[in-house]
Write a protein that holds these residues in place. Structure first.
Motif, short mmCIF file in Angstrom:
data_model
loop_
_atom_site.label_atom_id
_atom_site.label_comp_id
_atom_site.label_asym_id
_atom_site.label_seq_id
_atom_site.Cartn_x
_atom_site.Cartn_y
_atom_site.Cartn_z
N ARG A 256 4.00 13.87 8.36
CA ARG A 256 4.76 15.63 8.55
C ARG A 256 5.86 15.23 7.92
O ARG A 256 5.87 16.50 7.51
N ARG A 257 6.77 14.23 7.81
CA ARG A 257 7.75 14.93 7.00
C ARG A 257 8.07 14.56 5.75
O ARG A 257 8.60 14.74 4.24
N PHE A 258 6.80 13.73 5.32
CA PHE A 258 6.40 12.82 3.59
C PHE A 258 5.78 13.40 2.91
O PHE A 258 5.39 13.51 1.95
N GLY A 259 3.68 13.62 3.79
CA GLY A 259 2.86 14.08 3.33
C GLY A 259 1.82 12.48 3.32
O GLY A 259 2.32 12.06 3.29
N GLY A 260 1.20 12.56 1.97
CA GLY A 260 0.42 11.57 1.87
C GLY A 260 -1.20 11.94 2.58
O GLY A 260 -1.32 12.52 3.61
N GLU A 261 -2.47 11.11 2.51
CA GLU A 261 -3.08 10.50 2.78
C GLU A 261 -3.18 9.92 4.29
O GLU A 261 -2.55 8.69 4.44
N HIS A 262 -4.46 10.25 5.74
CA HIS A 262 -3.85 9.46 6.65
C HIS A 262 -4.35 8.35 6.59
O HIS A 262 -3.88 6.93 6.82
N GLU A 263 -5.44 8.27 5.71
CA GLU A 263 -6.27 6.67 5.42
C GLU A 263 -5.46 5.72 5.22
O GLU A 263 -5.72 4.99 5.08
N GLU A 264 -5.16 6.78 3.67
CA GLU A 264 -3.73 5.68 3.42
C GLU A 264 -2.86 5.13 3.77
O GLU A 264 -2.75 3.82 3.58
N LEU A 265 -1.98 6.11 4.58
CA LEU A 265 -0.92 5.79 5.00
C LEU A 265 -1.54 4.66 6.50
O LEU A 265 -0.88 3.69 6.79
N MET A 266 -2.98 5.28 6.63
CA MET A 266 -3.40 4.34 8.21
C MET A 266 -3.05 2.59 7.74
O MET A 266 -2.84 1.77 7.82
N SER A 267 -4.10 2.50 5.98
CA SER A 267 -4.09 1.22 5.89
C SER A 267 -3.07 0.29 5.64
O SER A 267 -2.56 -0.46 5.89
N PHE A 268 -1.66 1.18 5.03
CA PHE A 268 -0.41 0.33 4.95
C PHE A 268 0.11 0.74 6.50
O PHE A 268 0.87 -0.71 6.44
N ALA A 269 -0.22 1.08 7.52
CA ALA A 269 0.54 1.13 8.66
C ALA A 269 -0.45 -0.43 9.12
O ALA A 269 -0.24 -0.95 9.82
N ASN A 270 -1.54 -1.38 8.70
CA ASN A 270 -2.72 -1.75 9.81
C ASN A 270 -2.32 -3.59 9.20
O ASN A 270 -1.33 -4.36 9.68
N LEU B 3 5.68 1.93 5.22
CA LEU B 3 5.12 3.40 5.00
C LEU B 3 6.39 3.84 3.39
O LEU B 3 6.56 4.19 2.64
N ARG B 4 7.10 3.67 4.06
CA ARG B 4 8.69 4.07 2.86
C ARG B 4 8.89 3.80 1.86
O ARG B 4 8.83 4.82 0.75
N ASP B 5 8.20 2.42 1.72
CA ASP B 5 7.93 1.99 0.14
C ASP B 5 7.44 2.02 -0.61
O ASP B 5 7.26 2.57 -1.15
N HIS B 6 5.72 2.72 0.89
CA HIS B 6 4.62 3.07 -0.50
C HIS B 6 5.12 4.74 -0.86
O HIS B 6 5.07 4.37 -2.40
N HIS B 7 5.42 5.58 0.12
CA HIS B 7 5.90 6.34 -0.51
C HIS B 7 6.87 7.07 -2.06
O HIS B 7 7.07 6.90 -2.87
N SER B 8 8.11 5.67 -1.60
CA SER B 8 8.78 5.45 -2.97
C SER B 8 7.68 5.08 -4.46
O SER B 8 8.63 4.94 -5.09
N CYS B 9 7.40 4.40 -3.61
CA CYS B 9 6.89 4.02 -5.33
C CYS B 9 5.42 4.90 -5.26
O CYS B 9 5.02 4.39 -6.66
N ARG B 10 5.14 6.05 -5.43
CA ARG B 10 3.92 6.69 -5.72
C ARG B 10 4.30 7.09 -6.45
O ARG B 10 5.35 7.46 -6.89
#
Length: 87
Positions: free
Chosen positions: A23-37, A67-74
């Motif tokens: 909601r705050r930064f965007g991104g694909e749910h499945e991809e973010l769930m992978s990083f969350a796991n 998630l923040r690290d992934h977002h900053s590296c996209r």
């Protein structure tokens, strides 16, 4: 407590954290769930109860950081980012 029952207990927390991040930064749910796991598994290995934090708090911090690290590296070359950190 085994890993499966532990995951069932924090699964909702992972989904909620990913939802807040999307909601705050965007991104694909499945991809973010992978990083969350992945972050959840890291949280299991690194959790130290003697430090006073609840396990759920530790998991959420680990997930949000991943998630923040992934977002900053996209869209960036990771080697460039690592080189800048080392300097």
């Amino acid at each position: 407590m085994n890993a499966t029952s532990t995951y069932k207990r924090v699964e909702r927390l992972l989904h909620h954290t990913v939802h807040q991040f999307r909601r705050r930064f965007g991104g694909e749910h499945e991809e973010l769930m992978s990083f969350a796991n992945e972050a959840y598994l890291r949280a299991i290995r690194t959790y130290v109860p003697d430090r006073g934090a609840k396990f759920s708090t530790w998991v959420r911090l680990q997930v949000w950081s991943a998630l923040r690290d992934h977002h900053s590296c996209r869209g960036k070359d990771l080697t460039t980012r690592l080189t800048r950190k080392a300097v």
